[in-house]
Design a protein around this motif. Sequence first.
Motif, mmCIF file in Angstrom:
data_model
loop_
_atom_site.group_PDB
_atom_site.id
_atom_site.type_symbol
_atom_site.label_atom_id
_atom_site.label_comp_id
_atom_site.label_asym_id
_atom_site.label_seq_id
_atom_site.Cartn_x
_atom_site.Cartn_y
_atom_site.Cartn_z
ATOM 1 N N VAL A 150 -8.295 -10.179 -4.679
ATOM 2 C CA VAL A 150 -7.242 -11.055 -4.156
ATOM 3 C C VAL A 150 -6.301 -10.364 -3.169
ATOM 4 N N HIS A 151 -6.525 -9.070 -2.903
ATOM 5 C CA HIS A 151 -5.691 -8.350 -1.939
ATOM 6 C C HIS A 151 -6.514 -7.326 -1.177
ATOM 7 N N TYR A 152 -6.082 -7.074 0.057
ATOM 8 C CA TYR A 152 -6.607 -5.958 0.834
ATOM 9 C C TYR A 152 -6.005 -4.647 0.304
ATOM 10 N N PRO A 153 -6.661 -3.516 0.575
ATOM 11 C CA PRO A 153 -6.045 -2.226 0.207
ATOM 12 C C PRO A 153 -4.675 -2.015 0.842
ATOM 13 N N HIS A 154 -4.504 -2.439 2.105
ATOM 14 C CA HIS A 154 -3.201 -2.208 2.748
ATOM 15 C C HIS A 154 -2.101 -3.030 2.098
ATOM 16 N N ASP A 155 -2.466 -4.153 1.491
ATOM 17 C CA ASP A 155 -1.460 -4.977 0.803
ATOM 18 C C ASP A 155 -0.830 -4.211 -0.351
ATOM 19 N N VAL A 156 -1.674 -3.555 -1.132
ATOM 20 C CA VAL A 156 -1.160 -2.884 -2.334
ATOM 21 C C VAL A 156 -0.474 -1.567 -1.991
ATOM 22 N N VAL A 157 -0.960 -0.878 -0.961
ATOM 23 C CA VAL A 157 -0.287 0.356 -0.527
ATOM 24 C C VAL A 157 1.117 0.034 -0.041
ATOM 25 N N ALA A 158 1.219 -1.024 0.769
ATOM 26 C CA ALA A 158 2.538 -1.439 1.259
ATOM 27 C C ALA A 158 3.423 -1.898 0.110
ATOM 28 N N GLY A 159 2.843 -2.616 -0.844
ATOM 29 C CA GLY A 159 3.618 -3.089 -1.983
ATOM 30 C C GLY A 159 4.185 -1.947 -2.807
ATOM 31 N N LEU A 160 3.346 -0.963 -3.098
ATOM 32 C CA LEU A 160 3.822 0.198 -3.861
ATOM 33 C C LEU A 160 4.961 0.904 -3.132
ATOM 34 N N GLY A 161 4.784 1.120 -1.827
ATOM 35 C CA GLY A 161 5.821 1.802 -1.049
ATOM 36 C C GLY A 161 7.108 1.013 -0.974
ATOM 37 N N LEU A 162 6.983 -0.287 -0.725
ATOM 38 C CA LEU A 162 8.173 -1.137 -0.641
ATOM 39 C C LEU A 162 8.912 -1.160 -1.975
ATOM 40 N N GLY A 163 8.181 -1.367 -3.055
ATOM 41 C CA GLY A 163 8.819 -1.423 -4.368
ATOM 42 C C GLY A 163 9.526 -0.127 -4.718
ATOM 43 N N ALA A 164 8.848 0.996 -4.482
ATOM 44 C CA ALA A 164 9.439 2.295 -4.805
ATOM 45 C C ALA A 164 10.714 2.545 -3.999
ATOM 46 N N LEU A 165 10.672 2.233 -2.700
ATOM 47 C CA LEU A 165 11.830 2.473 -1.831
ATOM 48 C C LEU A 165 13.013 1.596 -2.223
ATOM 49 N N VAL A 166 12.759 0.311 -2.419
ATOM 50 C CA VAL A 166 13.851 -0.611 -2.758
ATOM 51 C C VAL A 166 14.472 -0.233 -4.099
ATOM 52 N N ALA A 167 13.630 0.097 -5.077
ATOM 53 C CA ALA A 167 14.156 0.470 -6.390
ATOM 54 C C ALA A 167 15.012 1.727 -6.314
ATOM 55 N N LEU A 168 14.547 2.712 -5.572
ATOM 56 C CA LEU A 168 15.300 3.964 -5.440
ATOM 57 C C LEU A 168 16.659 3.718 -4.808
ATOM 58 N N VAL A 169 16.676 2.977 -3.715
ATOM 59 C CA VAL A 169 17.936 2.716 -3.012
ATOM 60 C C VAL A 169 18.860 1.854 -3.865
ATOM 61 N N ALA A 170 18.307 0.825 -4.491
ATOM 62 C CA ALA A 170 19.133 -0.100 -5.271
ATOM 63 C C ALA A 170 19.777 0.585 -6.466
ATOM 64 N N VAL A 171 18.994 1.350 -7.202
ATOM 65 C CA VAL A 171 19.539 2.017 -8.393
ATOM 66 C C VAL A 171 20.555 3.073 -7.999
ATOM 67 N N ARG A 172 20.217 3.894 -7.017
ATOM 68 C CA ARG A 172 21.128 4.962 -6.601
ATOM 69 C C ARG A 172 22.454 4.420 -6.076
ATOM 70 N N SER A 173 22.393 3.339 -5.324
ATOM 71 C CA SER A 173 23.615 2.818 -4.697
ATOM 72 C C SER A 173 24.493 2.056 -5.677
#
Length: 213
Positions: A150-173
């Motif tokens: 149901v997803h391309y490889p680039h979909d999940v790579v982007a998802g992992l990166g986006l989720g990790a970045l947003v979580a890091l910034v949100a929690v830290r801030s």
Amino acid sequence: MTFEDTTLYREITDFAHTTPSWVQHGARTWTEAGLLVFVALFAACWWRARRDSPHAFATAVLAPLATAVAYGCSEVLKSVVTEERPCRAVADAAVSLAECPPHGDWSFPSNHATIAGASAVALALVRRALLWLTAPLALLMALSRVFVGVHYPHDVVAGLGLGALVALVAVRSATEPMTRLAGALRTSSAPAVRWVLGPGPALVPRYETAARR
């Protein structure tokens, strides 16, 4: 937006069809129900943090909130990119093991991978040792989305990166203001508030402190 990993998508989905039926069934189950593992970990961290410092409690509360923010960001990005699902767009690809989402449920980025990446990082910020558990779970979740078709490889790579970045910034801030809020609310006399926030760390009796000296 065009990406060039349809060949890899075909290879993974073709391989999926060669695996035993129990592997395929496990992948279909994990790709949907696996997120409940992260929910259970969030709940366990919150429960443990009720008897910890306001800072620890604030981080435990922010972890699922940051994951929700990451999910919202992925939904916004989906509506901008509007990439069709590979199970519908890739010619001559193997039939997806999971039901192909309807048109309009866009592919890029993967919501599941975004939630998994955000959960993995947010939980690691609560307790660093959890990264040894959450990182493999997030990678397995991302891989399963391609495995079931149901997803391309680039979909999940982007998802992992986006989720990790947003979580890091949100929690830290947000940790500092949330810590102050948790400390203030723990003085509340409302039973419901005190139950949610917990009593905080147990105080060491004065006579025990004196004895240690």
